[in-house]
Design a protein around this motif. Structure first.
Motif, mmCIF file in Angstrom:
data_model
loop_
_atom_site.group_PDB
_atom_site.id
_atom_site.type_symbol
_atom_site.label_atom_id
_atom_site.label_comp_id
_atom_site.label_asym_id
_atom_site.label_seq_id
_atom_site.Cartn_x
_atom_site.Cartn_y
_atom_site.Cartn_z
ATOM 1 N N LYS A 291 0.813 -1.211 0.000
ATOM 2 C CA LYS A 291 0.000 0.000 0.000
ATOM 3 C C LYS A 291 0.845 1.257 0.000
ATOM 4 C CE LYS A 291 -4.205 -1.360 -0.285
ATOM 5 N NZ LYS A 291 -4.844 -1.135 -1.582
ATOM 6 N N GLY A 292 2.154 1.109 0.163
ATOM 7 C CA GLY A 292 3.001 2.286 0.083
ATOM 8 C C GLY A 292 3.067 3.091 1.369
ATOM 9 N N VAL A 293 2.243 2.728 2.360
ATOM 10 C CA VAL A 293 2.245 3.536 3.584
ATOM 11 C C VAL A 293 3.579 3.386 4.304
ATOM 12 C CG1 VAL A 293 1.162 1.779 5.057
ATOM 13 C CG2 VAL A 293 0.896 4.188 5.607
ATOM 14 N N ASP B 46 6.381 3.405 2.895
ATOM 15 C CA ASP B 46 7.246 4.435 2.312
ATOM 16 C C ASP B 46 7.137 5.734 3.093
ATOM 17 O OD1 ASP B 46 8.357 2.961 0.367
ATOM 18 O OD2 ASP B 46 7.158 3.770 -1.281
ATOM 19 N N ARG B 47 5.905 6.099 3.428
ATOM 20 C CA ARG B 47 5.751 7.345 4.170
ATOM 21 C C ARG B 47 6.414 7.242 5.546
ATOM 22 N NH1 ARG B 47 3.735 11.760 3.117
ATOM 23 N NH2 ARG B 47 2.256 11.256 1.496
ATOM 24 N N PHE B 48 6.220 6.104 6.201
ATOM 25 C CA PHE B 48 6.869 5.922 7.510
ATOM 26 C C PHE B 48 8.377 6.053 7.363
ATOM 27 C CE2 PHE B 48 3.105 3.043 8.636
ATOM 28 C CZ PHE B 48 2.444 4.080 9.253
ATOM 29 N N ARG B 49 8.920 5.439 6.325
ATOM 30 C CA ARG B 49 10.375 5.428 6.169
ATOM 31 C C ARG B 49 10.931 6.792 5.808
ATOM 32 N NH1 ARG B 49 11.615 2.253 1.869
ATOM 33 N NH2 ARG B 49 13.778 2.509 2.393
ATOM 34 N N ALA B 50 10.094 7.661 5.234
ATOM 35 C CA ALA B 50 10.575 9.003 4.885
ATOM 36 C C ALA B 50 10.385 9.973 6.049
ATOM 37 C CB ALA B 50 9.856 9.513 3.640
ATOM 38 N N MET B 51 9.939 9.468 7.213
ATOM 39 C CA MET B 51 9.739 10.338 8.383
ATOM 40 C C MET B 51 10.834 10.081 9.414
ATOM 41 S SD MET B 51 5.733 10.796 8.941
ATOM 42 C CE MET B 51 5.352 9.163 9.331
ATOM 43 N N ALA C 27 14.505 11.375 -1.090
ATOM 44 C CA ALA C 27 13.663 11.248 0.102
ATOM 45 C C ALA C 27 14.150 10.133 1.032
ATOM 46 C CB ALA C 27 12.213 10.993 -0.319
ATOM 47 N N LEU D 82 14.461 7.011 0.583
ATOM 48 C CA LEU D 82 13.784 5.716 0.489
ATOM 49 C C LEU D 82 14.613 4.699 -0.277
ATOM 50 C CD1 LEU D 82 10.119 6.825 -0.206
ATOM 51 C CD2 LEU D 82 11.100 5.939 1.899
ATOM 52 N N ARG E 211 15.206 13.556 6.821
ATOM 53 C CA ARG E 211 13.778 13.234 6.988
ATOM 54 C C ARG E 211 13.035 14.288 7.800
ATOM 55 N NH1 ARG E 211 15.115 6.969 8.282
ATOM 56 N NH2 ARG E 211 15.570 6.401 6.119
ATOM 57 N N ALA F 92 -0.178 6.700 -3.839
ATOM 58 C CA ALA F 92 -0.618 7.099 -2.504
ATOM 59 C C ALA F 92 0.148 6.330 -1.430
ATOM 60 C CB ALA F 92 -2.107 6.858 -2.356
ATOM 61 N N ALA F 93 0.559 7.038 -0.385
ATOM 62 C CA ALA F 93 1.239 6.424 0.751
ATOM 63 C C ALA F 93 0.429 6.744 1.998
ATOM 64 C CB ALA F 93 2.666 6.943 0.864
ATOM 65 N N LEU F 94 -0.716 6.080 2.104
ATOM 66 C CA LEU F 94 -1.637 6.351 3.204
ATOM 67 C C LEU F 94 -2.093 5.041 3.806
ATOM 68 C CD1 LEU F 94 -3.766 8.936 1.246
ATOM 69 C CD2 LEU F 94 -2.293 9.479 3.188
#
Ligand SMILES: Nc1ncnc2c1ncn2[C@@H]1O[C@H](COP(=O)(O)OP(=O)(O)OP(=O)(O)O)[C@@H](O)[C@H]1O
Ligand SMILES: [Mg+2]
Lengths: 254, 317
Positions: A86-88, A90-95, B52, B54, B77, B87-89
């Motif tokens: 789901k790519g989520v 990725d967001r965690f890893r970019a934080m 980013a 990643l 970061r 989407a990354a949600l």
């Protein structure tokens, strides 16, 4: 400061999993009810006619508790695979969050669900006549051994999902846990099996946990000598798969 | 600090046999919008993912907001926001839950995260989505929430990987407005896009990427100039006389494009007014009726096709 952040990050990730439960109560319920159904099926439909000294339900319940821990692997793997796709993640890893908080959240949620599952299963077991004889300390010890096995399965599940987190592979594992589960002494004593099968069953790490749990609970088929194996097997699996999974997660971007 | 917000020198990344980045260079000054323009597979997403933190690059120097992405990933970061191509949600949770979670993970504190989530939902027109899980959002709502999520901390550097792909014109306009207002606040934006219009409207500078390297960069105007001269477009009334018209025009045939569907001939010219007069005269003498004769600068589309096409030809040769 960073220790406080670490705690807060892990808690945030655990809360996320709990929020998922609140979103999908039916799915959680099915997950909890499935082992109960298996227990009832084996207890009433398949049970009997097995060489066990004592009531079959006393042999069966510790086996089912163990099997549930092993089958948890598949749930862990499904969840991690879904997150990655789901790519989520990725967001965690970019934080700037704490390394590993994602995995801690997964682990906390899965262990909690397994603990609830164990309590439910022992409750139903009690209702259909299973009795534990060892006293509260032994009971807690048995739960501890079971959760230790689940903890090892958890990291195997995370590792497998990270290595090849494709839905096809999840399906393959969903199917493969069945023979592994049945090639154990969960339902039947290896004494009643042909030689090679009995040997495979004896060497199944799951069998060690089931046997030790039976010993602690004073149920038939228990051998106190297996306590060591029930500790060592999961610890060995953890020693292999915990670092592998953690490293694999850290290297997602390479 | 005066260092560029983004600095990439000779970045390389291989996937097996495939050179996704083949010595890419990029420099983005603080507070500017930089467009990364390139065809499918050019390496835009790979670049953004490396910036980013990643994805790890194999070779080269990559710095964001004054920090090395490889050795100081966590510092990077803290300063960036990312809107990925997809989407990354958390699809199971609702918009507010998503933003609050990301706020907490950015260490805004419980109260700070709640306040921030509320403000962002309001700003992106998602305040009335209530408890609806993201998986039931429309594509546009999802994209807006994703953008909101990338702004949870007011990033210094914002990466937008094809931010408006799949949005309707209104959604696209909304995203453009948000980007403009962010830049007003001092944020540096790196934007990848396949819409030349988007790069033209938003970007201060553009890098055209092809096969993992930058083949041209500059301001949109400079790129247009570089791609060649002004052009004269002639629309012929009678489609049957298109070729005849192309032949009588007093310019070399080499640069001439003939668009049959639109009955249009387009030629590059140097001396603007003299060429225009010569065109009109030539058509008159041949008795060919024109619907329209116009002098114009090349579009970015032409720049783009020309730059990426030329390189393709070079490699094939
Ligand atoms: N994980 C990967 N494994 C193998 N190859 C990859 C991977 N990611 C990208 N590539 C390859 O690297 C090249 C660059 O891909 P990239 O996604 O960066 O292109 P892009 O410019 O973003 O394209 P698009 O406009 O289609 O999004 C492509 O040829 C792609 O197939
Ligand atoms: Mg891309």
């Amino acid at each position: 400061m960073s220790a406080a952040y670490a705690v807060s990050d892990c808690w945030t990730m655990t809360r996320r999993e709990l929020a998922h439960w609140a979103r999908q109560p039916v799915q959680v319920l099915v997950g909890l009810v499935f082992p109960v159904m298996m227990l009832l099926m084996f207890g009433y439909l398949v049970g009997g006619g097995r060489a066990v000294d004592g009531p079959y339900v006393d042999y069966l319940v510790p086996g089912m508790l163990t099997l549930t821990m092993v089958f948890g692997l598949e749930g862990t793997m499904t969840a991690v695979t879904r997150d990655l796709r789901k790519g989520v993640v990725d967001r965690f890893r970019a934080m700037p969050m704490t390394d590993g908080a994602v995995l801690v959240g997964r682990a906390a949620a899965d262990m909690l669900q397994s603990a609830v599952g164990l309590l439910l299963l022992t409750g139903v077991g009690h209702a259909i006549g299973w009795r534990a004889h060892g006293g509260p300390g032994a009971f807690l010890g048995a739960l501890g051994l079971l959760l230790l096995l689940r903890f090892a399965m958890l990291w195997i599940g995370i590792f497998l999902a990270l290595v090849a987190g494709r839905p096809e592979l999840v399906q393959a594992v969903q199917i493969l846990v069945w023979p592994v589960g049945f090639l154990s002494n969960a339902f039947a004593s290896p004494d009643a099996m042909p030689g090679w099968l009995g040997t495979a069953v004896e060497w199944n790490p799951m069998s060690a946990t089931a046997t030790a749990v039976r010993a602690l609970l004073g149920n038939p088929g228990g051998e106190p000598g297996h306590l060591g194996a029930a500790l060592l097997w999961p610890l060995l699996l953890l020693a292999i798969f915990f670092p592998l999974a953690v490293r694999r997660f850290a290297r997602l971007g390479t | 600090m005066t260092e560029d917000a983004i600095l990439v020198e000779g970045a390389r990344k291989r996937f097996g046999e495939k050179n996704a980045l083949d010595g890419l260079d990029l420099r983005v000054a603080r507070g500017t919008v930089h467009g990364l323009l390139g065809p499918n597979g050019a390496g835009k997403t790979t670049t953004v993912r490396i910036l980013a933190t990643l994805l790890r690059h194999d070779d080269g120097l990559v710095r964001v907001a004054g920090h090395d992405v490889r050795t100081e990933a966590r510092r990077v970061r803290r300063r960036i926001g990312l809107l990925g191509q997809y989407a990354a949600l958390d699809e199971e949770l609702d918009g507010r839950q998503n933003l609050e979670m990301f706020g907490r993970l950015h260490h805004l504190g419980a109260r700070g995260a709640t306040a921030r989530a509320g403000a962002l939902l309001e700003r992106f027109g998602l305040a009335d989505t209530g408890r609806t899980p993201v998986k039931r959002y429309s594509g546009g709502m999802r994209r807006r929430l994703d953008l909101a999520a990338s702004l949870v901390t007011d990033p210094d550097v914002l990466f937008l990987d094809e931010p408006t792909t799949g949005l309707d014109p209104r959604g696209r306009g909304e995203v453009w407005d948000s980007v403009r207002s962010l830049v007003g606040g001092g944020t540096t934006v790196l934007l990848t896009t396949q819409y030349l219009e988007e790069a033209d409207r938003l970007a201060d500078r553009i890098s055209v990427v092809d096969r993992g390297r930058v083949v041209a960069d500059g301001t949109p105007d400079a790129l247009k100039t570089r791609a060649g001269a002004d052009r004269i477009d002639v629309v012929v009334r009678d489609a049957a006389r298109l070729d005849e018209a192309a032949a009588v025009l007093p310019f070399p045939a080499a640069g001439t494009d003939v668009d049959r569907d639109r009955r249009r001939i387009s030629v590059p010219v140097h001396d603007r007014m003299a060429s225009l007069a010569a065109t009109v005269r030539a058509l008159e003498e041949a008795g060919i009726e024109a619907e329209d004769v116009a002098l114009r600068r090349p579009t970015l589309d032409e720049v783009f096709l020309r730059l990426t096409g030329e390189r393709t030809a070079e490699v094939a040769a």
